[in-house]
Design an enzyme around this catalytic site. Structure first.
Site, short mmCIF file in Angstrom:
data_model
loop_
_atom_site.label_atom_id
_atom_site.label_comp_id
_atom_site.label_asym_id
_atom_site.label_seq_id
_atom_site.Cartn_x
_atom_site.Cartn_y
_atom_site.Cartn_z
CE LYS A 56 -3.07 2.73 3.05
NZ LYS A 56 -3.93 2.76 4.25
CE LYS A 114 -6.35 8.99 7.99
NZ LYS A 114 -7.01 7.93 8.76
CG ASP A 126 -1.74 5.43 4.96
OD1 ASP A 126 -1.58 4.37 5.59
OD2 ASP A 126 -2.83 5.78 4.47
CD GLU A 165 -6.53 5.38 2.53
OE1 GLU A 165 -7.50 5.47 3.29
OE2 GLU A 165 -5.37 5.16 2.94
NE ARG A 190 -10.69 -0.96 3.93
CZ ARG A 190 -11.25 -1.10 5.12
NH1 ARG A 190 -12.39 -1.74 5.24
NH2 ARG A 190 -10.67 -0.62 6.20
N1 BES Z 1 -4.04 4.76 6.89
C1 BES Z 1 -5.16 4.52 7.71
C2 BES Z 1 -4.85 3.54 8.86
C3 BES Z 1 -3.85 4.03 9.85
C4 BES Z 1 -4.25 4.74 10.97
C5 BES Z 1 -2.51 3.76 9.69
C6 BES Z 1 -3.33 5.17 11.88
C7 BES Z 1 -1.59 4.18 10.61
C8 BES Z 1 -1.99 4.89 11.71
C9 BES Z 1 -6.30 3.94 6.89
O1 BES Z 1 -6.37 4.38 5.58
C10 BES Z 1 -7.55 4.35 7.54
O2 BES Z 1 -7.83 5.52 7.55
N2 BES Z 1 -8.30 3.40 8.06
C11 BES Z 1 -9.52 3.68 8.73
C12 BES Z 1 -10.56 2.69 8.24
C13 BES Z 1 -11.95 3.03 8.65
C14 BES Z 1 -12.42 4.26 7.94
C15 BES Z 1 -12.83 1.86 8.33
C16 BES Z 1 -9.29 3.55 10.22
O3 BES Z 1 -8.53 2.68 10.63
O4 BES Z 1 -9.84 4.36 10.96
ZN ZN Z 2 -4.61 4.97 4.75
MN MN Z 3 -7.45 6.18 5.38
#
Ligand code: BES
Ligand code: ZN
Ligand code: MN
Length: 514
Positions: free
Chosen positions: A279, A291, A302, A363, A365
């Site tokens: 990714k 966010k 990321d 995003e 996935r």
């Molecule tokens: N890149 C983030 C996950 C992440 C969070 C990585 C903190 C490292 C530190 C990912 O794209 C994300 O935003 N995931 C969301 C998914 C949710 C919207 C279902 C999450 O984990 O909140």
């Molecule tokens: Zn992400």
């Molecule tokens: Mn994200």
């Protein structure tokens, strides 16, 4: 840091370090020096709490009469129990300690201790490896550092009777360290410098030098391939999305000798045993599902999965691994904008399956599903490992030291768990199953990109599994918790860890290399 190997000898200047076993027994080289100093080292041990236990260090400012400026006593604990990682830790801790002293040069003697738990040559090489890994710094943007704020140690001599063997062994480890450093560099760069195109360019520059073939697809080419899921994520960004494809054909090179030449470069590798998919979200604002501001700067890393993929390719090439490995990175930037995709949008993935985008922050996935499909269609790998900073939920479950592992194949899973354990990059397997899979069914499309509040890391993995073709062994490693460390660790300085490079290198060495 420059590392050389030599036979044990007391240096004329710089710092001098050596091993002490639990109970305070000095290894032979130190014992000799102790004799010359009328027992000053034993007296120093007696006057301190140092006992030679694993991880302990005692620093003694050298008395007059010897050339060296200070002596470091490094505890090894019970030598018969010492593992490769223990020696790496010794090298790492020693380096951190010396870097704070202003010492520019050091020598460490790794004697052939009686009852050592591993080959003396390997022990010495591991000390060197640990020292090298800990010496990493990302300080290119710090323009006002005073000399005393910079790490001082520039040169390390590792002394061992088995110096030739140690040097040979370290040759491979040095290649891995190069790969680790490449990953740490990529992951540390801010997103104004490292965006999809510059990431691909940078990776290419590093990898082509060591013999990895690289190919980069832009948005037009991905559109032709139908990669609507990946492209949707990049819609809100001014930066063009990219797909980086890397091939290390190390086994092919050895085997191709007898075969006829002249086959097209773009022809897929025959029976590429292993594909790695990363990714590469160069910055994740969340998109329209924005966010919150606190900590958003972390989302520059990321692209950790892509960083590990590139670093692994570098490591394999640097140590000339006899294996064919394909690496693919989906590179995008997730931004909110008038052109950005919206919650409720439905996108067509390359596989033909449609996806309802409920949350634009899920995003990763969407990027991976097209990269996974592409690698299967193009290369027909037997096994795929993907790495991604995919979910915050994995940190809630496992914290910041173990990665989450998901797999449709018990053998691949066991191999990854064992490799992770061996190199100090542990993973913990989590379940997949029908019940979880149902949570991402959509009323409007074939699936949706989020599965609700519970089991967030699992539903994310479940989503990826819908893009794995029958007969392909697949593992997904969620590295969100382990990609960045907020504290120093023995062989990993604070910052980008490169967690995954060593693990996958070990996996390749143990199970895929000829
Ligand atoms: N890149 C983030 C996950 C992440 C969070 C990585 C903190 C490292 C530190 C990912 O794209 C994300 O935003 N995931 C969301 C998914 C949710 C919207 C279902 C999450 O984990 O909140
Ligand atoms: Zn992400
Ligand atoms: Mn994200």
């Amino acid at each position: 840091m420059r590392i050389t190997f030599a036979a044990p000898a007391l240096p004329k200047s710089g710092a001098y370090a050596g091993l002490v076993t639990e109970g305070g027994t000095l290894a032979s080289a130190l014992d000799e020096l102790n004799g010359q100093l009328d027992g000053a080292l034993t007296r120093a041990i007696k006057a301190s709490r140092f006992d030679g236990k694993k991880g302990e260090i005692l620093e003694v400012v050298a008395p007059a009469g010897v050339g060296v400026s200070r002596v470091l006593l490094l505890g090894v604990g019970k030598p018969e129990e010492a593992k490769p990682l223990d020696f790496e830790r010794i090298g790492g801790d020693m380096t951190a300690r010396l870097n704070g002293t202003g010492e520019k040069e050091a020598a460490v003697v790794v004697d052939a201790l009686a009852d050592l738990g591993l080959e003396p040559a390997e022990a010495a090489a591991r000390v060197a490896f640990g020292a090298q890994l800990r010496s990493y710094r990302f300080d290119k943007y710090k323009t006002k550092q005073k000399p005393e704020q910079k790490p001082s140690l520039g040169k390390l001599t590792v002394m061992a009777a088995a110096q030739a063997g140690a040097k040979r062994h370290y040759g491979k480890l040095a290649g891995i360290a190069e790969g680790v450093f490449t990953t740490r560099d990529l992951v540390s760069e801010p997103a104004n410098v490292l965006y999809p195109e510059s990431f691909a360019k940078q990776a290419r520059k590093i990898l082509e030098k060591v013999g990895v073939e690289c190919e980069v697809l832009g948005e037009k080419e991905m559109e032709k391939l139908g990669m609507g899921a990946l492209l949707g994520v990049g819609h809100g960004s001014e930066r063009e999305s990219q797909l980086l494809i890397m091939r290390w054909m190390g086994a092919g090179k050895a085997a191709a000798k007898g075969k006829s030449k002249g086959k097209g470069k773009t022809k897929p590798a025959e029976a590429a045993p292993l594909a790695i998919v990363g990714k590469g979200v160069c910055f994740d604002t969340g998109g329209i599902s924005l966010k919150p501001p606190a900590g958003m700067e972390d989302m520059k890393w990321d692209m950790g999965g892509a960083g590990v993929t590139v670093g692994l390719m570098h490591a394999l090439a640097a140590r000339k691994a006899k294996v064919d490995v394909i690496g693919v990175c989906g590179l995008v930037e997730n931004m909110p904008d008038g052109k950005a995709q919206r919650p409720g949008d439905i996108v067509h993935s390359m596989s033909g399956q449609t996806i309802e985008v409920i949350n634009t922050d899920a995003e990763g996935r969407l990027v991976l599903c097209d990269a996974l499909w592409y690698v299967q269609e193009t290369f027909k790998p037997k096994a795929i490992v993907d790495l991604a900073t995919l979910t915050g939920a994995i940190m809630v479950a496992l914290g910041k030291t173990q990665a989450g592992l998901f797999s449709n194949d018990d053998e691949l899973s066991e191999r990854i768990l064992a490799a992770g354990k061996a190199v100090g990059e542990p993973c913990w397997r989590l379940p997949l199953g029908e019940d979880y899979d149902r949570l991402i069914d959509s009323d409007a499309a074939d699936m949706k990109n989020v599965g609700g509040r519970w089991g967030g890391s699992i539903t994310a993995a479940q989503f990826l599994q819908r893009f794995i073709q029958d007969g392909t062994a697949w593992a997904h490693i969620d590295i969100a918790g382990v990609t960045w460390s907020d504290k120093d660790r023995p062989t990993v300085p604070k910052g980008a860890t490169a967690f995954g490079v060593r693990l996958l290198d070990e996996l390749v060495a143990k199970h895929y290399e000829k």
